[in-house]
Motif scaffolding. Structure first.
Motif, PDB file in Angstrom:
ATOM      1  N   TRP A 161     118.590  94.472 101.416  1.00  0.00           N
ATOM      2  CA  TRP A 161     118.404  95.412 100.307  1.00  0.00           C
ATOM      3  C   TRP A 161     117.782  96.720 100.790  1.00  0.00           C
ATOM      4  O   TRP A 161     118.088  97.792 100.245  1.00  0.00           O
ATOM      5  CB  TRP A 161     117.572  94.783  99.191  1.00  0.00           C
ATOM      6  N   ARG A 162     116.937  96.663 101.821  1.00  0.00           N
ATOM      7  CA  ARG A 162     116.387  97.898 102.385  1.00  0.00           C
ATOM      8  C   ARG A 162     117.491  98.713 103.053  1.00  0.00           C
ATOM      9  O   ARG A 162     117.511  99.944 102.965  1.00  0.00           O
ATOM     10  CB  ARG A 162     115.278  97.577 103.384  1.00  0.00           C
ATOM     11  N   SER A 163     118.407  98.022 103.707  1.00  0.00           N
ATOM     12  CA  SER A 163     119.540  98.699 104.340  1.00  0.00           C
ATOM     13  C   SER A 163     120.414  99.375 103.280  1.00  0.00           C
ATOM     14  O   SER A 163     120.795 100.547 103.428  1.00  0.00           O
ATOM     15  CB  SER A 163     120.374  97.697 105.141  1.00  0.00           C
ATOM     16  N   ALA A 164     120.729  98.639 102.216  1.00  0.00           N
ATOM     17  CA  ALA A 164     121.549  99.202 101.141  1.00  0.00           C
ATOM     18  C   ALA A 164     120.852 100.406 100.506  1.00  0.00           C
ATOM     19  O   ALA A 164     121.489 101.434 100.232  1.00  0.00           O
ATOM     20  CB  ALA A 164     121.828  98.127 100.088  1.00  0.00           C
ATOM     21  N   PHE A 165     119.547 100.282 100.280  1.00  0.00           N
ATOM     22  CA  PHE A 165     118.757 101.367  99.695  1.00  0.00           C
ATOM     23  C   PHE A 165     118.861 102.614 100.566  1.00  0.00           C
ATOM     24  O   PHE A 165     119.085 103.726 100.073  1.00  0.00           O
ATOM     25  CB  PHE A 165     117.296 100.915  99.570  1.00  0.00           C
ATOM     26  N   ALA A 177     123.446 102.650 111.071  1.00  0.00           N
ATOM     27  CA  ALA A 177     124.545 101.685 110.986  1.00  0.00           C
ATOM     28  C   ALA A 177     124.663 100.909 112.296  1.00  0.00           C
ATOM     29  O   ALA A 177     124.864  99.686 112.294  1.00  0.00           O
ATOM     30  CB  ALA A 177     125.852 102.403 110.673  1.00  0.00           C
ATOM     31  N   VAL A 178     124.537 101.613 113.428  1.00  0.00           N
ATOM     32  CA  VAL A 178     124.606 100.949 114.734  1.00  0.00           C
ATOM     33  C   VAL A 178     123.476  99.934 114.875  1.00  0.00           C
ATOM     34  O   VAL A 178     123.665  98.849 115.433  1.00  0.00           O
ATOM     35  CB  VAL A 178     124.528 101.993 115.873  1.00  0.00           C
ATOM     36  N   LEU A 179     122.297 100.264 114.343  1.00  0.00           N
ATOM     37  CA  LEU A 179     121.157  99.351 114.439  1.00  0.00           C
ATOM     38  C   LEU A 179     121.271  98.169 113.481  1.00  0.00           C
ATOM     39  O   LEU A 179     121.057  97.011 113.873  1.00  0.00           O
ATOM     40  CB  LEU A 179     119.857 100.110 114.153  1.00  0.00           C
ATOM     41  N   LEU A 180     121.620  98.433 112.210  1.00  0.00           N
ATOM     42  CA  LEU A 180     121.470  97.424 111.167  1.00  0.00           C
ATOM     43  C   LEU A 180     122.685  96.525 110.957  1.00  0.00           C
ATOM     44  O   LEU A 180     122.527  95.331 110.697  1.00  0.00           O
ATOM     45  CB  LEU A 180     121.119  98.112 109.840  1.00  0.00           C
ATOM     46  N   VAL A 181     123.891  97.068 111.021  1.00  0.00           N
ATOM     47  CA  VAL A 181     125.079  96.274 110.691  1.00  0.00           C
ATOM     48  C   VAL A 181     125.204  95.031 111.575  1.00  0.00           C
ATOM     49  O   VAL A 181     125.393  93.918 111.060  1.00  0.00           O
ATOM     50  CB  VAL A 181     126.357  97.137 110.752  1.00  0.00           C
ATOM     51  N   PRO A 182     125.093  95.152 112.906  1.00  0.00           N
ATOM     52  CA  PRO A 182     125.177  93.930 113.727  1.00  0.00           C
ATOM     53  C   PRO A 182     124.065  92.930 113.426  1.00  0.00           C
ATOM     54  O   PRO A 182     124.288  91.715 113.477  1.00  0.00           O
ATOM     55  CB  PRO A 182     125.047  94.470 115.166  1.00  0.00           C
TER      56      PRO A 182
END
Length: 313
Positions: free
Chosen positions: A104-108, A280-285
Motif C-alpha cells: 500500500w505504501r508503494s501504491a500510495f 519501480a526498479v526497487l519495489l516491483v521485484p
C-alpha cells in the motif's frame, strides 16, 4: 576555507552519531510494540531523517529559490532510492520482506508521483491548492499507518526479557535527540557544500539535485548503513520508502502551500519520471519475489551515476 572544512567535518560527526543511535532506538521500539522493522523505518525513522529536506525546501520557497525547493525533493527521492537503496541492496539484499507492509505504501507513492507529474506538465507549477492536497494526503498517510499497525504485526524473533526492559518514552527521547543531530549535521554539510559548488559556478538546479539532495539524504544514508551493520536491513529499506513519500507530501507540500512552486522543464521531464523509474526498479521485484537482489542494487547505482553525469553536462 579552514572554517568551512571544520564545519563540514562537524556535520559529518553529528550525522554518524545520530544515525548510529537512531537505528538502535527504532529497532527497540519495533520490538516493544511487536511491529515489523520496515514499518518503524517507514514511519518514525523516516520522519526524523526527512527533516533536513523539509527545512531546506521551505526556506528556499520563502527565499524565492523554486529550483532548489522542487529539485531538492525529487533529487532526494532519486538519491535515496538509486544511491542509498542501491548501495545497501548491492551489499546485502533484503530477505523476507513483508508484502503487507509494502504494497500500500508503494501504491500510495506511485499514485501521488503520477498525479504530480501530470499536474506539473499541464500547469508548469505546484500551486497552493496542490500543496494543500499534499498536506491532506500526509494526514491520510499517517492515519493509514496508525490503523494498519496492528495488521502488520512483526514476525521477527522476540526476546521477552529484553523487551520488558525497553522503555518507549526513553527510546522516543533518543529518537528526538538523534533526529536533531542529523538535522544540524546535514545542514552544516549542505551549507558548506553549496558554498563550494557556487564558487566553481555550478547552476542552481544542479546544486539542488546533486549537492543539496545528497547532503539532505545523508541521514537516510547513515541510517541505512548502520541498519546493515547492525543486521536490521529492513529498517533501512522502510526508511527509504517512507522518506520518499514524505519528500512528496511534506517537502513539496509545505512550500507549495506557502508560496507555490514554479517548475523548470527539466524537473517535469527528467527528475519526476526518473523518481518513478528508480522506485519501480526497487519495489516491483520485491513485491513479486518478497526479496531483493544485488542486480537491482547495481542497476540503481548505475542509473544514479548516469543521472549525476548528465546533470552536470
Amino acid at each position: 576555507m579552514a572554517q568551512t572544512i571544520i564545519l563540514f567535518v562537524t556535520g559529518l560527526v553529528l550525522i554518524c552519531l545520530g544515525g548510529d543511535r537512531l537505528v538502535d532506538a527504532a529497532v527497540a521500539i519495533a520490538k516493544k510494540l511487536g511491529i515489523p522493522q520496515i514499518v518503524v523505518g517507514a514511519t518514525i525513522v523516516s520522519l526524523g531523517t526527512t527533516l533536513p529536506e523539509v527545512l531546506v525546501s521551505t526556506t528556499a520557497a520563502f527565499d524565492g529559490s523554486a529550483a532548489i525547493a522542487a529539485g531538492n525533493a525529487f533529487g532526494s527521492i532519486i538519491c535515496n532510492t538509486a544511491l542509498i537503496a542501491g548501495l545497501t541492496q548491492t551489499i546485502r539484499p533484503s530477505k523476507k520482506v513483508e508484502p503487507s507492509a509494502l504494497w500500500w505504501r508503494s501504491a500510495f507513492f506511485f499514485i501521488v508521483i503520477i498525479l504530480l507529474d501530470v499536474c506539473g506538465f499541464i500547469t508548469g507549477s505546484f500551486g497552493r491548492p496542490v500543496g494543500i492536497v499534499l498536506l491532506l494526503l500526509f494526514i491520510v498517510y499517517a492515519c493509514i499507518n496508525v490503523m494498519r499497525a496492528p495488521l502488520e504485526g512483526g514476525t521477527e524473533e522476540k526476546d521477552e526479557d529484553i523487551i520488558k526492559e525497553i522503555s518507549i518514552p526513553f527510546q522516543l527521547m533518543i529518537l528526538v535527540v538523534c533526529a536533531a543531530f542529523l538535522f544540524v549535521g546535514a545542514n552544516l554539510l549542505v551549507d558548506n557544500g553549496i558554498l563550494i559548488a557556487q564558487a566553481v559556478g555550478v547552476p542552481e538546479r544542479v546544486i539542488a539535485v546533486t549537492f543539496i539532495a545528497l547532503g539532505t539524504s545523508l541521514p537516510e544514508l547513515m541510517t541505512s548503513v548502520m541498519s546493515l551493520i547492525k543486521g536490521y536491513g529492513n529498517v533501512g529499506l522502510g526508511n527509504v520508502i517512507g522518506a520518499n513519500l514524505l519528500n512528496m507530501l511534506l517537502v513539496i507540500g509545505i512550500p507549495s502551500a506557502i508560496a507555490g512552486i514554479p517548475l523548470e522543464k527539466s524537473t517535469v521531464m527528467v527528475d519526476i519520471p526518473l523518481s518513478f523509474l528508480v522506485m519501480a526498479v526497487l519495489l516491483v521485484p520485491i513485491l513479486v519475489r518478497k526479496k531483493s537482489s544485488r542486480l537491482q542494487g547495481v542497476t540503481l547505482l548505475g542509473i544514479y551515476g548516469i543521472y549525476c553525469v548528465m546533470s552536470f553536462l
